[in-house]
Design a protein around this motif. Structure first.
Motif, mmCIF file in Angstrom:
data_model
loop_
_atom_site.group_PDB
_atom_site.id
_atom_site.type_symbol
_atom_site.label_atom_id
_atom_site.label_comp_id
_atom_site.label_asym_id
_atom_site.label_seq_id
_atom_site.Cartn_x
_atom_site.Cartn_y
_atom_site.Cartn_z
ATOM 1 N N PHE A 125 11.922 71.805 158.986
ATOM 2 C CA PHE A 125 12.892 71.540 159.355
ATOM 3 C C PHE A 125 12.718 69.333 159.276
ATOM 4 C CE2 PHE A 125 16.389 69.238 161.957
ATOM 5 C CZ PHE A 125 17.623 70.491 161.771
ATOM 6 N N MET A 126 12.084 68.917 159.650
ATOM 7 C CA MET A 126 11.871 67.110 159.261
ATOM 8 C C MET A 126 11.930 67.161 157.331
ATOM 9 S SD MET A 126 9.982 65.510 162.270
ATOM 10 C CE MET A 126 9.027 66.049 162.332
ATOM 11 N N GLY A 127 11.199 67.740 156.639
ATOM 12 C CA GLY A 127 10.936 67.772 155.513
ATOM 13 C C GLY A 127 11.765 67.402 154.746
ATOM 14 N N VAL A 128 13.052 69.063 155.337
ATOM 15 C CA VAL A 128 14.517 68.971 154.362
ATOM 16 C C VAL A 128 14.900 68.085 154.596
ATOM 17 C CG1 VAL A 128 16.273 69.946 154.405
ATOM 18 C CG2 VAL A 128 14.187 71.210 154.583
ATOM 19 N N GLY A 129 14.758 67.372 155.696
ATOM 20 C CA GLY A 129 15.952 66.050 156.353
ATOM 21 C C GLY A 129 15.314 65.242 154.946
ATOM 22 N N THR A 130 14.246 64.513 154.798
ATOM 23 C CA THR A 130 14.054 63.877 154.264
ATOM 24 C C THR A 130 13.790 63.482 153.361
ATOM 25 O OG1 THR A 130 11.519 63.525 156.402
ATOM 26 C CG2 THR A 130 11.196 61.714 154.416
ATOM 27 N N VAL A 131 13.711 65.114 152.508
ATOM 28 C CA VAL A 131 13.997 65.131 150.971
ATOM 29 C C VAL A 131 15.132 64.575 150.544
ATOM 30 C CG1 VAL A 131 13.864 66.975 149.466
ATOM 31 C CG2 VAL A 131 11.795 66.328 150.814
ATOM 32 N N VAL A 187 16.154 61.784 147.902
ATOM 33 C CA VAL A 187 17.025 62.190 146.896
ATOM 34 C C VAL A 187 18.390 61.629 146.922
ATOM 35 C CG1 VAL A 187 18.273 64.335 145.674
ATOM 36 C CG2 VAL A 187 15.246 64.244 146.693
ATOM 37 N N ALA A 188 19.017 61.557 147.984
ATOM 38 C CA ALA A 188 20.498 61.761 147.888
ATOM 39 C C ALA A 188 20.867 60.326 148.782
ATOM 40 C CB ALA A 188 21.565 62.069 148.426
ATOM 41 N N THR A 189 20.788 59.925 149.704
ATOM 42 C CA THR A 189 20.282 58.437 150.867
ATOM 43 C C THR A 189 22.113 58.388 151.290
ATOM 44 O OG1 THR A 189 19.276 57.281 149.149
ATOM 45 C CG2 THR A 189 20.377 55.594 151.364
ATOM 46 N N PRO A 190 22.362 59.457 152.239
ATOM 47 C CA PRO A 190 24.285 59.826 152.397
ATOM 48 C C PRO A 190 24.385 58.561 153.253
ATOM 49 C CG PRO A 190 22.515 61.328 153.362
ATOM 50 C CD PRO A 190 21.398 60.710 152.626
ATOM 51 N N VAL A 191 25.296 57.628 153.497
ATOM 52 C CA VAL A 191 25.957 56.918 153.897
ATOM 53 C C VAL A 191 26.074 57.121 155.423
ATOM 54 C CG1 VAL A 191 27.931 55.827 154.304
ATOM 55 C CG2 VAL A 191 28.053 56.295 151.735
ATOM 56 N N ALA A 192 25.977 58.893 155.478
ATOM 57 C CA ALA A 192 26.174 59.095 157.175
ATOM 58 C C ALA A 192 24.642 58.854 157.761
ATOM 59 C CB ALA A 192 26.646 60.574 157.091
ATOM 60 N N ALA A 193 23.501 58.303 157.215
ATOM 61 C CA ALA A 193 23.131 58.272 158.058
ATOM 62 C C ALA A 193 22.817 57.021 158.121
ATOM 63 C CB ALA A 193 21.571 58.107 156.875
ATOM 64 N N THR A 194 23.440 55.887 157.604
ATOM 65 C CA THR A 194 23.631 54.210 157.733
ATOM 66 C C THR A 194 24.451 54.507 159.016
ATOM 67 O OG1 THR A 194 25.192 53.857 156.112
ATOM 68 C CG2 THR A 194 22.430 53.524 156.017
ATOM 69 N N ASP A 227 25.416 48.718 148.465
ATOM 70 C CA ASP A 227 24.506 48.655 148.628
ATOM 71 C C ASP A 227 23.489 49.541 149.480
ATOM 72 O OD1 ASP A 227 22.536 49.161 146.171
ATOM 73 O OD2 ASP A 227 21.644 47.341 147.019
ATOM 74 N N MET A 228 23.335 50.196 149.050
ATOM 75 C CA MET A 228 21.868 50.778 149.889
ATOM 76 C C MET A 228 20.560 50.794 149.109
ATOM 77 S SD MET A 228 23.724 54.239 151.987
ATOM 78 C CE MET A 228 23.849 55.062 150.001
ATOM 79 N N SER A 229 19.436 50.677 149.745
ATOM 80 C CA SER A 229 17.491 50.506 148.920
ATOM 81 C C SER A 229 16.853 51.907 150.358
ATOM 82 C CB SER A 229 17.482 49.546 148.317
ATOM 83 O OG SER A 229 17.060 48.616 150.129
ATOM 84 N N LEU A 230 15.703 52.255 149.713
ATOM 85 C CA LEU A 230 14.965 52.462 150.258
ATOM 86 C C LEU A 230 13.577 52.343 150.892
ATOM 87 C CD1 LEU A 230 15.770 55.975 149.494
ATOM 88 C CD2 LEU A 230 15.905 55.403 151.662
ATOM 89 N N THR A 231 13.113 51.618 151.687
ATOM 90 C CA THR A 231 11.724 51.740 152.628
ATOM 91 C C THR A 231 10.940 52.948 151.917
ATOM 92 O OG1 THR A 231 11.469 52.191 154.208
ATOM 93 C CG2 THR A 231 13.007 50.199 153.845
ATOM 94 N N PRO A 232 9.580 52.257 151.442
ATOM 95 C CA PRO A 232 8.527 53.372 151.297
ATOM 96 C C PRO A 232 8.657 54.898 153.240
ATOM 97 C CG PRO A 232 7.683 51.783 151.067
ATOM 98 C CD PRO A 232 8.891 51.122 151.507
ATOM 99 N N TRP A 233 8.863 53.996 153.547
ATOM 100 C CA TRP A 233 8.853 54.915 155.132
ATOM 101 C C TRP A 233 9.122 56.399 154.972
ATOM 102 C CZ3 TRP A 233 5.303 54.758 158.621
ATOM 103 C CH2 TRP A 233 5.060 52.449 158.454
#
Length: 195
Positions: free
Chosen positions: A86-92, A96-103, A125-131
């Motif tokens: 469950f957590m793996g799917v959400g993290t992937v 992959v997509a970095t949805p705006v809803a996450a922010t 703009d949105m950028s992912l960290t390594p976390w």
């Protein structure tokens, strides 16, 4: 098979601990088109709301796995696989997509503007960290530990029951002379130590 149990327990505890730590760290850096080009840090708990509770559940599974009996080992192994999936799917999806809803929660808190479309119009703009990647690796470790538990649980020794076996059942003290402590133990069990 004591080492197998220890390996599974430690791997689950490690994966859960990394998930809890990751939930407090910045996952996404968001730049807003608000005139000042404001940059906001989105923590893991906001980006993936299930991260903290499921990571705590993984910690609890790891801790409890060290003391449960044979049937619950399989239940905990299956639960560990479900949590990891469950957590793996959400993290992937986040990677992959970095949805705006996450922010959305972080942007709404900073600006007072709510709604996915309104938030999306503010984000430039949105950028992912390594976390997120670190968290995904932790979920892979959790899944491997859960699968290892399911594969090896039938061979694990029952540490708690072995700890409380009597010397006669254990067979290790058969050649040792009967002393005063053994007599008290006999008396406690209802046996006559003078017989």
């Amino acid at each position: 098979m004591r080492r197998a149990r220890s390996t599974a327990v430690l791997a689950m505890l490690l994966a859960g601990a990394i998930g809890v730590i990751a939930s407090t760290q910045t996952w996404i850096e968001v730049t807003l088109d608000d005139g000042a080009q404001q940059t906001l840090a989105v923590p893991g708990a906001d980006a993936l709301p299930v991260l903290t509770p499921l990571s705590l559940a993984a910690l609890a599974l790891g801790a409890a796995l060290s003391i449960v009996g044979p049937v619950m080992r399989y239940v905990f192994g299956a639960l560990g696989l479900l949590i990891a999936a469950f957590m793996g799917v959400g993290t992937v999806q986040m990677i992959v997509a970095t949805p705006v809803a996450a922010t959305a929660a972080t942007v709404t808190e900073a600006t007072g503007i709510s709604g996915t479309d309104a938030v999306a119009s503010l984000v430039t703009d949105m950028s992912l960290t390594p976390w997120p990647v670190v968290t995904l690796l932790a979920q892979i470790v959790l899944a491997a530990a859960a699968a290892f538990t399911l594969a090896t649980a039938h061979r694990w020794t029952s540490g708690a029951s072995r700890k409380y076996r009597t010397a006669a059942e254990a067979g290790g003290d058969a050649g040792r002379p009967h002393d005063a402590i053994d007599s008290w133990d006999d008396l406690s069990r209802g046996d006559d130590p003078t017989a």
